[in-house]
Design a protein around this motif. Structure first.
Motif, mmCIF file in Angstrom:
data_model
loop_
_atom_site.group_PDB
_atom_site.id
_atom_site.type_symbol
_atom_site.label_atom_id
_atom_site.label_comp_id
_atom_site.label_asym_id
_atom_site.label_seq_id
_atom_site.Cartn_x
_atom_site.Cartn_y
_atom_site.Cartn_z
ATOM 1 N N ASP A 87 33.674 -18.848 -8.469
ATOM 2 C CA ASP A 87 34.720 -19.675 -7.875
ATOM 3 C C ASP A 87 35.652 -20.220 -8.948
ATOM 4 O O ASP A 87 36.862 -20.313 -8.747
ATOM 5 C CB ASP A 87 34.101 -20.833 -7.087
ATOM 6 C CG ASP A 87 33.399 -20.363 -5.815
ATOM 7 O OD1 ASP A 87 33.752 -19.267 -5.329
ATOM 8 O OD2 ASP A 87 32.487 -21.072 -5.332
ATOM 9 N N ASN A 88 35.070 -20.610 -10.084
ATOM 10 C CA ASN A 88 35.843 -21.138 -11.204
ATOM 11 C C ASN A 88 35.501 -20.350 -12.472
ATOM 12 O O ASN A 88 34.680 -20.781 -13.288
ATOM 13 C CB ASN A 88 35.555 -22.628 -11.418
ATOM 14 C CG ASN A 88 35.987 -23.469 -10.224
ATOM 15 O OD1 ASN A 88 37.164 -23.534 -9.893
ATOM 16 N ND2 ASN A 88 35.021 -24.105 -9.575
ATOM 17 N N PRO A 89 36.113 -19.189 -12.642
ATOM 18 C CA PRO A 89 35.757 -18.315 -13.760
ATOM 19 C C PRO A 89 35.844 -18.985 -15.131
ATOM 20 O O PRO A 89 35.044 -18.699 -16.029
ATOM 21 C CB PRO A 89 36.773 -17.167 -13.653
ATOM 22 C CG PRO A 89 37.154 -17.140 -12.213
ATOM 23 C CD PRO A 89 37.155 -18.573 -11.786
ATOM 24 N N LEU A 90 36.817 -19.902 -15.300
ATOM 25 C CA LEU A 90 37.014 -20.521 -16.611
ATOM 26 C C LEU A 90 35.820 -21.377 -17.045
ATOM 27 O O LEU A 90 35.663 -21.663 -18.237
ATOM 28 C CB LEU A 90 38.288 -21.374 -16.621
ATOM 29 C CG LEU A 90 39.605 -20.611 -16.376
ATOM 30 C CD1 LEU A 90 40.795 -21.564 -16.426
ATOM 31 C CD2 LEU A 90 39.789 -19.494 -17.392
ATOM 32 N N ASP A 91 34.976 -21.755 -16.099
ATOM 33 C CA ASP A 91 33.782 -22.537 -16.438
ATOM 34 C C ASP A 91 32.668 -21.661 -16.997
ATOM 35 O O ASP A 91 31.647 -22.185 -17.456
ATOM 36 C CB ASP A 91 33.253 -23.281 -15.197
ATOM 37 C CG ASP A 91 34.216 -24.342 -14.705
ATOM 38 O OD1 ASP A 91 35.056 -24.793 -15.514
ATOM 39 O OD2 ASP A 91 34.139 -24.715 -13.511
ATOM 40 N N HIS A 92 32.838 -20.352 -16.970
ATOM 41 C CA HIS A 92 31.748 -19.437 -17.345
ATOM 42 C C HIS A 92 32.149 -18.449 -18.440
ATOM 43 O O HIS A 92 31.470 -17.438 -18.643
ATOM 44 C CB HIS A 92 31.283 -18.662 -16.097
ATOM 45 C CG HIS A 92 30.869 -19.540 -14.958
ATOM 46 N ND1 HIS A 92 29.606 -20.092 -14.845
ATOM 47 C CD2 HIS A 92 31.577 -19.986 -13.883
ATOM 48 C CE1 HIS A 92 29.542 -20.821 -13.751
ATOM 49 N NE2 HIS A 92 30.720 -20.770 -13.143
ATOM 50 N N LEU A 93 33.221 -18.732 -19.152
ATOM 51 C CA LEU A 93 33.722 -17.782 -20.153
ATOM 52 C C LEU A 93 32.695 -17.466 -21.234
ATOM 53 O O LEU A 93 32.717 -16.389 -21.828
ATOM 54 C CB LEU A 93 35.006 -18.321 -20.808
ATOM 55 C CG LEU A 93 36.203 -18.542 -19.872
ATOM 56 C CD1 LEU A 93 37.400 -19.033 -20.667
ATOM 57 C CD2 LEU A 93 36.556 -17.267 -19.107
ATOM 58 N N ASN A 94 31.785 -18.402 -21.461
ATOM 59 C CA ASN A 94 30.807 -18.188 -22.544
ATOM 60 C C ASN A 94 29.745 -17.147 -22.208
ATOM 61 O O ASN A 94 28.903 -16.842 -23.058
ATOM 62 C CB ASN A 94 30.148 -19.508 -22.957
ATOM 63 C CG ASN A 94 29.420 -20.192 -21.812
ATOM 64 O OD1 ASN A 94 29.379 -19.665 -20.701
ATOM 65 N ND2 ASN A 94 28.866 -21.358 -22.075
ATOM 66 N N ILE A 95 29.796 -16.553 -21.018
ATOM 67 C CA ILE A 95 28.864 -15.444 -20.756
ATOM 68 C C ILE A 95 29.295 -14.200 -21.537
ATOM 69 O O ILE A 95 28.482 -13.301 -21.772
ATOM 70 C CB ILE A 95 28.738 -15.099 -19.250
ATOM 71 C CG1 ILE A 95 30.043 -14.472 -18.704
ATOM 72 C CG2 ILE A 95 28.315 -16.316 -18.446
ATOM 73 C CD1 ILE A 95 29.886 -13.852 -17.322
ATOM 74 N N PHE A 96 30.584 -14.153 -21.948
ATOM 75 C CA PHE A 96 31.041 -13.033 -22.772
ATOM 76 C C PHE A 96 30.431 -13.192 -24.163
ATOM 77 O O PHE A 96 30.552 -14.248 -24.786
ATOM 78 C CB PHE A 96 32.566 -13.021 -22.857
ATOM 79 C CG PHE A 96 33.122 -11.823 -23.586
ATOM 80 C CD1 PHE A 96 33.028 -10.550 -23.034
ATOM 81 C CD2 PHE A 96 33.729 -11.957 -24.831
ATOM 82 C CE1 PHE A 96 33.538 -9.437 -23.701
ATOM 83 C CE2 PHE A 96 34.235 -10.857 -25.506
ATOM 84 C CZ PHE A 96 34.139 -9.595 -24.936
ATOM 85 N N PRO A 97 29.755 -12.172 -24.664
ATOM 86 C CA PRO A 97 28.967 -12.339 -25.896
ATOM 87 C C PRO A 97 29.768 -12.718 -27.137
ATOM 88 O O PRO A 97 29.212 -13.269 -28.085
ATOM 89 C CB PRO A 97 28.286 -10.973 -26.076
ATOM 90 C CG PRO A 97 29.025 -10.018 -25.188
ATOM 91 C CD PRO A 97 29.578 -10.830 -24.077
ATOM 92 N N TYR A 98 31.082 -12.430 -27.141
ATOM 93 C CA TYR A 98 31.890 -12.732 -28.332
ATOM 94 C C TYR A 98 32.897 -13.853 -28.081
ATOM 95 O O TYR A 98 33.851 -14.014 -28.839
ATOM 96 C CB TYR A 98 32.626 -11.462 -28.798
ATOM 97 C CG TYR A 98 31.684 -10.300 -29.023
ATOM 98 C CD1 TYR A 98 30.782 -10.309 -30.085
ATOM 99 C CD2 TYR A 98 31.676 -9.208 -28.158
ATOM 100 C CE1 TYR A 98 29.904 -9.252 -30.287
ATOM 101 C CE2 TYR A 98 30.798 -8.153 -28.351
ATOM 102 C CZ TYR A 98 29.919 -8.178 -29.417
ATOM 103 O OH TYR A 98 29.039 -7.146 -29.608
ATOM 104 N N TYR A 99 32.662 -14.645 -27.033
ATOM 105 C CA TYR A 99 33.618 -15.708 -26.703
ATOM 106 C C TYR A 99 33.764 -16.704 -27.845
ATOM 107 O O TYR A 99 34.866 -17.183 -28.134
ATOM 108 C CB TYR A 99 33.181 -16.417 -25.419
ATOM 109 C CG TYR A 99 34.105 -17.536 -25.008
ATOM 110 C CD1 TYR A 99 35.454 -17.278 -24.750
ATOM 111 C CD2 TYR A 99 33.645 -18.849 -24.889
ATOM 112 C CE1 TYR A 99 36.320 -18.294 -24.378
ATOM 113 C CE2 TYR A 99 34.502 -19.871 -24.522
ATOM 114 C CZ TYR A 99 35.833 -19.593 -24.273
ATOM 115 O OH TYR A 99 36.693 -20.612 -23.907
ATOM 116 N N SER A 100 32.666 -17.019 -28.533
ATOM 117 C CA SER A 100 32.738 -17.991 -29.639
ATOM 118 C C SER A 100 33.667 -17.493 -30.742
ATOM 119 O O SER A 100 34.330 -18.291 -31.416
ATOM 120 C CB SER A 100 31.344 -18.275 -30.208
ATOM 121 O OG SER A 100 30.776 -17.087 -30.739
ATOM 122 N N ASN A 101 33.729 -16.170 -30.932
ATOM 123 C CA ASN A 101 34.653 -15.615 -31.925
ATOM 124 C C ASN A 101 36.104 -15.882 -31.538
ATOM 125 O O ASN A 101 36.946 -16.154 -32.395
ATOM 126 C CB ASN A 101 34.438 -14.111 -32.080
ATOM 127 C CG ASN A 101 33.171 -13.771 -32.842
ATOM 128 O OD1 ASN A 101 32.334 -14.634 -33.082
ATOM 129 N ND2 ASN A 101 33.013 -12.512 -33.201
#
Length: 317
Positions: A87-101
């Protein structure tokens, strides 16, 4: 040192053979393992100069960059589809393994941009935004809360997936615009942007990259900034290299080579405040990057490296 370079090339070629033999580059255990091994092999600082490799290894490198681009596209589509189901994709961006990069890269690029931009840009273009426009999202959310971001990609599905990520957010849905276009077909609109970002994999060979850079030099507003991503050392097996001499029509302001897990080098350049045709006519009386000095970098993220400041002097004969 030569021995280390030989071992590096041997390992990269071995991984290339395995990767190029895969039936599909879509995310799966084997694909993820091979590309992880490739990144781990290429990420340590290395003095290797990929321009001096023999033709066989040069050809392998060129094909490997294309395979990396294809795999990256599949990975982004995979995760964009998953994120789009929330419903709110921006709340879950950290599921992408390289998001911290991307968070680190976003802060790094914003810090570099701030050093060379006298005011907060009102409109930024990002060329090659893809299914996961993380750079635009990170900059818009964390660093530039009043700027509008125009995202360009040739793939309508990528833009559709990307729009789904921000459509439920009342702020970003108003400040992020998506255009399905080949940037070589965009001319007048480029004059509207104070900053243009060029993704690392837009133009995967030197000729393609230079054609895009020349197009931007022709159509960007005089004085506008161009932010590019390049690669240094062994990381050039993963991404194309942009040399300062490739940036015809631009003054190169700085080049930064991270040494941590942020893979891409960052290049910032300013379009000369004269028309491109004037530059072309005057190239004979101009010496392009003829002086290079290294200064200790600002270090917002402990990247542990230096910025290379390239001073470009115009010398009239």
């Amino acid at each position: 040192m030569v021995c280390e370079e030989e071992l590096l090339i041997e390992k990269v070629c071995e991984l290339y053979e395995q990767i190029s033999g895969l039936e599909s580059l879509k995310p799966c255990k084997n694909v993820d393992m091979l590309f992880t091994q490739l990144v781990v092999t290429c990420i340590p600082p290395s003095p290797i100069d990929v321009t001096k490799l023999n033709k066989t290894v040069q050809d392998i490198r060129s094909h490997l960059i294309r395979l990396c681009g294809e795999a990256e596209g599949h990975l982004e589509t995979h995760y964009s589809t998953i994120l789009g189901s929330y419903d709110n994709p921006l709340d879950h961006l950290n599921i992408f393994p390289y998001y911290s990069n991307y968070l680190k890269l976003g802060l790094l690029e914003y810090t570099i941009l701030s050093q060379h931009c006298a005011h907060v840009p009102s409109k930024i273009a990002f060329v090659g935004s893809g299914s996961l426009p993380f750079t635009s999202i990170v900059l818009a959310s964390n660093h530039l809360p009043s700027t509008t971001f125009h995202n360009y990609d040739m793939d309508p599905l990528a833009n559709s997936n990307a729009m789904r990520l921000i459509s439920s957010d009342p702020d970003l849905s108003k400040r992020m615009v998506f255009h399905t276009s080949d940037i070589l077909d965009v001319s007048n609109a480029l004059k509207d942007y104070e900053v243009v970002y060029l993704a690392a994999l837009v133009g995967m060979d030197k000729e393609g990259k230079n054609r895009i850079i020349d197009h931007l030099a022709k159509h960007m507003a005089p004085g506008a900034l161009l932010m590019l991503r390049s690669a240094h050392g062994a990381r050039a097996f993963l991404y194309p290299v942009v040399e300062p001499c490739d940036l015809r029509g631009f003054e190169v302001l700085s080049v930064f080579h991270p040494t941590d897990e942020v893979i891409n080098s960052v290049v910032i350049a300013r379009k000369y405040p004269v028309p491109m045709h004037s530059l072309e006519q005057g190239l004979g009386s101009m010496i392009l990057p003829n002086k290079c000095s290294e200064i200790q970098a600002f270090n917002p993220l402990n990247h542990g490296n230096m910025i290379e400041e390239l001073a470009i002097e115009e010398q009239l004969l």
